[in-house]
Design an enzyme around this catalytic site. Sequence first.
Site: not given
Ligand code: PMP
Length: 390
Positions: A151, A325
């Site tokens: 990511n 994130c």
């Molecule tokens: N896995 C990946 C690869 C992410 O990029 C993200 C954040 N977008 C998450 C998990 C966690 O997602 P969330 O914060 O919506 O639970």
Amino acid sequence: MSVYLDYQAAKPVDEKVIEAMMPYFNKDFANPASLHGHGDIATEILKQSRKKVADFINAPNAEDILFTSGATESNNMALIGSALKNKRKGDHIIISEIEHISILNIGKYLEQQGFRVNRVPVDQYGIIKLEKLKKLITDETTLISVSTASNEVGSMQPIEEIAQIANEKKILFHTDAVASEAVIPMDVQKIPFDLVTLSSNDIYGPRGVGALYLKKGVRVNPILIGGGQEKGMRSGSENLTGIVGFAKAAEIMKSVINEEASRLKKLRNKLISGVLEAIPKSHLNGHPEKRLPNNAHFRFDYIEGESLILSLRDVNVSGATGSACSSKTLEASHTLLAMGLLHEEAHGSLLFSLGRYSKESDIDRVIEVLPGVVKRLRKLSPLTPPDFLK
Ligand code: PMP
């Protein structure tokens, strides 16, 4: 002019998705668990939504999809749920060094609970080393979890090979598909995944809803205990409105993914070549080809990503530093360090992630303003060699 190139961190909700969700806020709002006619309408829409999300990844049965509150919960369910379920078979789990922070922290949690967790290393491009993975497998290994792609640097992982290795050894294989969901079609009948994490927002649906695909026959322990919704696997009244939005987003994404990915790839390539040509001592992190079509992850010698983001704020350009994130943490990215970058190199990184509403003018604007911003920061940076500024 305002430029948003941080789609990996958050995506806008598609207008058509918002439209599809509207009736479920205050018209057909009933609880699918209720026995009355209103409840039947909710049950039917929940069923149709499950089918649409299943179709998105070509899952053979709608029942293979469990709705959750998002990717973090799906990852918790996949890793903790399967670790607990298979505790008697073995206590060993394999993840990679470059997983999303949610998986890395679940790994730490499982270690605190007495499980053994190994992290497969990656090469300089952020691609996991398959030979190392094979060597880590033991008779006690019950789960391998490797994301479809990083990511952060966008490097695409050899998931087909990993699935094969896991399958041969009868080990469950989980993938977090969130980073690639909007740009790489997923077919769970082509690649034998046991568990797949999906997120609604990452395909332009609302936040706070996601799913875990569980191949028929794969069992994990529930981690949310309560009223027994989702066949007892995930308690809590279903987020019907969010689920409807997620399903609509999946339906749209399925029909546009290839076309959208190739459009974004062209824009992304223009961004990469434009930046690398215009800025001396700039580098691309991650693999030059095996990367997500919407990902451009740069590194600039002598400056810090954080100061870059702040300077780009002044010209209304939004990108990310480190992990998309959690870029507010000032720690160097674990992914970049795992790829062998030095701390100062990892700190000089900048991620631009493109999406559905990215335009050529956004790319032109970045190429116009970024060289000046980098030059100015380098003048101020104590890391810049005096000769370089001449
Ligand atoms: N896995 C990946 C690869 C992410 O990029 C993200 C954040 N977008 C998450 C998990 C966690 O997602 P969330 O914060 O919506 O639970």
